[in-house]
Design a protein around this motif. Structure first.
Motif, PDB file in Angstrom:
ATOM      1  N   SER A 175      37.777  64.239  33.466  1.00 56.24           N
ATOM      2  CA  SER A 175      37.736  63.446  32.262  1.00 56.24           C
ATOM      3  C   SER A 175      39.007  62.939  32.000  1.00 56.24           C
ATOM      4  N   GLY A 176      40.041  63.601  31.810  1.00 59.22           N
ATOM      5  CA  GLY A 176      41.482  62.937  31.634  1.00 59.22           C
ATOM      6  C   GLY A 176      42.116  62.203  32.755  1.00 59.22           C
ATOM      7  N   ILE A 203      36.639  59.002  32.264  1.00 58.92           N
ATOM      8  CA  ILE A 203      35.325  59.267  32.264  1.00 58.92           C
ATOM      9  C   ILE A 203      34.896  60.572  32.143  1.00 58.92           C
ATOM     10  N   ASP A 204      33.677  60.626  30.830  1.00 58.12           N
ATOM     11  CA  ASP A 204      33.407  61.947  30.575  1.00 58.12           C
ATOM     12  C   ASP A 204      32.388  62.712  31.650  1.00 58.12           C
ATOM     13  N   MET A 205      32.891  64.009  32.047  1.00 53.05           N
ATOM     14  CA  MET A 205      32.210  64.982  32.811  1.00 53.05           C
ATOM     15  C   MET A 205      31.963  66.306  31.866  1.00 53.05           C
ATOM     16  N   GLN A 206      30.795  66.489  32.004  1.00 49.26           N
ATOM     17  CA  GLN A 206      30.122  67.468  31.527  1.00 49.26           C
ATOM     18  C   GLN A 206      29.484  68.435  32.520  1.00 49.26           C
ATOM     19  N   ILE A 242      28.496  62.891  35.128  1.00 51.77           N
ATOM     20  CA  ILE A 242      29.797  62.326  35.110  1.00 51.77           C
ATOM     21  C   ILE A 242      29.302  60.818  34.615  1.00 51.77           C
ATOM     22  N   GLY A 243      29.809  60.602  33.439  1.00 48.46           N
ATOM     23  CA  GLY A 243      29.360  59.275  32.719  1.00 48.46           C
ATOM     24  C   GLY A 243      27.836  59.142  32.909  1.00 48.46           C
ATOM     25  N   CYS A 281      36.196  70.141  34.620  1.00 49.03           N
ATOM     26  CA  CYS A 281      35.676  68.778  33.985  1.00 49.03           C
ATOM     27  C   CYS A 281      36.391  68.013  32.945  1.00 49.03           C
ATOM     28  N   GLU A 282      37.337  68.749  32.251  1.00 49.82           N
ATOM     29  CA  GLU A 282      38.164  68.111  31.200  1.00 49.82           C
ATOM     30  C   GLU A 282      39.352  67.614  32.321  1.00 49.82           C
TER      31      GLU A 282
END
Length: 466
Positions: A28-29, A33-36, A176-177, A24-25
């Motif tokens: 994101s990088g 876009i933020d992924m959790q 994701i986002g 996920c990191e």
């Protein structure tokens, strides 16, 4: 004491979660876009039970594991995950991604196969890094196949899961986002946790017998060599007698061969086996280097052999290339090409965080960035240039001290498989590096006809089209 099955399962669950978080990191990088992810309760499940959770369309990445875990496991995404993750990777418009998560067909999903395959490669890379550091005896993870579609009619044929086979299932909810959450799960068959069979006792005995025979042969060879040095005249006389006897035996063998209709004699078979055993092995580069260091006949011009007592400080490159963990692959590649360096130290103020090789860079880059594939280049291929090197560098790093001998360096390289060893002082700061190229240069410098002045070449340039 060996790790019990339950302990190993618990450790794998913990490392799997760390690996998914690392993935996920990475996403994101790479894509801004933020992924959790959030782990759900692990359980033992069957394909029939899994069908209730994942229903119709899924994406399944099959991964082959070697080492402490030996076998194949699967990573599965549901329909929302399939279209969301693939859409983000190929940079589709937001509305199109949302529409596909709701109404995407099997045909639409098949068009995402390349993107899901790329996601699988990134995912496996994240897993490999985490398990390499966290699981003793871990070998390697390799993605073997990608399935996209509805597997539930015949899960065994399509994704390798029998309907009543029980496996360890580790579920995750991902986001994701601003896209809707989706489900992902890791499927470990029970067989992957089984301990490998103990070595066959008879085979071990045979191996010991072979080692003992080799030792005896070596001792006999040394004795024979001494006898040759002490009595050259006797050796010449004995050789003449042996040649005469061999000629007689050859005639006898020819006659026996003709009478036995080309049958192979036991002595000939044993001779062939002995010849096969004495063939020089073709192995690692460091093995060749070690032979060169020990035998002057292997060196150009048959000059004197180099001493294995030579130290790392005598042959190391003092000017090493440095990069930062947050540098992109493109930045690292530019630095390595400009410096003609095969390796780059990653860290700050002389302290190592990792090491990056040209092989690491090549593996991270899409093949479509090479000139010969340029006409098929896509945006996802360009994205691989922006991967941060902290995700692909090798860590932890094996290092050596300046006073370590060449013999120990060769032993280290042969056992670990590495081709570059950073040299550090008592404070742990890098003062140089030793590569196989530096060792070759030191060996070749013993020949008056060879020159190794200047910096040692470290390998061919990376071919990438910008």
């Amino acid at each position: 004491m060996a790790t019990s099955l339950t302990d190993l399962q618990s450790q794998v669950i913990e490392l799997s979660t760390e690996a998914v978080e690392t993935f996920c990191e990475d996403i994101s990088g790479m894509f801004g876009i933020d992924m959790q992810c959030q782990q759900q309760e692990s359980c033992f499940e069957t394909a029939k039970g899994l069908n209730k959770k994942f229903k119709k369309l899924v994406a399944v990445n099959s991964v082959k594991s070697e080492g402490a875990l030996a076998g194949v496991f699967q990573i599965m995404f549901d329909q929302k995950g399939l279209f969301t993750l693939a859409g983000v990777i190929v940079m589709l418009p937001e509305q199109r991604i949302l529409q596909s998560t709701k109404h995407g067909s099997a045909k639409d999903a098949e068009g995402m196969e390349d993107a899901i395959g790329e996601a699988g490669n990134l995912l496996v890379g994240s897993w490999d890094r985490v398990f390499r550091e966290g699981l003793d005896g871990h070998g390697h993870f390799v993605q073997t196949s990608t399935f996209i579609g509805n597997p539930w009619g015949d899960p065994q044929e399509k994704i390798g899961l029998a309907g009543d086979e029980e496996f360890l299932f580790i579920p995750y909810e991902m986001t994701i986002g601003s896209y809707p959450p989706f489900n992902c799960g890791v499927i470990f068959p029970k067989s992957i946790f089984e301990e490998p069979p103990a070595p066959d006792a008879e085979a071990a005995t045979d191996e010991e017998s072979q080692e003992e025979a080799e030792k005896v042969d070596s001792e006999e060879s040394d004795t024979a060599a001494k006898d040759v040095d002490a009595e050259p005249a006797q050796q010449e006389e004995n050789t003449t007698e042996q040649v005469t006897e061999a000629a007689g035996e050859t005639k006898s063998d020819d006659a026996d061969t003709a009478s036995s209709d080309n049958a192979v004699e036991p002595e000939q078979a044993e001779t062939a086996e002995a010849a096969e055993e004495t063939k020089p092995a073709t192995g690692a580069v460091s093995e060749t280097i070690e032979r060169m260091a020990q035998s002057p006949a292997d060196l150009p011009g048959e000059s004197a052999s180099i001493s294995l007592a030579m130290c790392a400080k005598d042959i190391m490159q003092k000017d090493v290339l440095w990069g930062k963990a947050e540098d992109s692959v493109q930045q690292a590649m530019d630095k390595m090409q400009q410096a003609d360096a095969g390796y780059m130290m990653v860290g700050a103020e002389g302290m190592l965080e990792g090491i990056l090789s040209r092989s690491d860079v090549t593996a991270a880059l899409s093949v479509y960035l090479r000139p010969m594939f340029a006409k098929w280049r896509r945006s996802i291929d360009d994205a691989t240039l922006q991967i941060r090197i902290k995700w692909i560098m090798t860590r932890p790093v094996q290092t050596i001290k300046p006073d370590i001998t060449l013999a120990e360096i060769l032993k280290n390289m042969r056992q670990s498989g590495v081709r570059c060893l950073p040299v550090v002082d008592q404070q742990g700061k890098v003062v140089g590096s030793v590569t196989v190229f530096d060792i070759f240069a030191a060996l070749l410098s013993t020949d008056s006809g060879m020159s190794t002045a200047g910096k040692t070449p470290q390998g061919p340039p990376l071919e990438v089209t910008f």
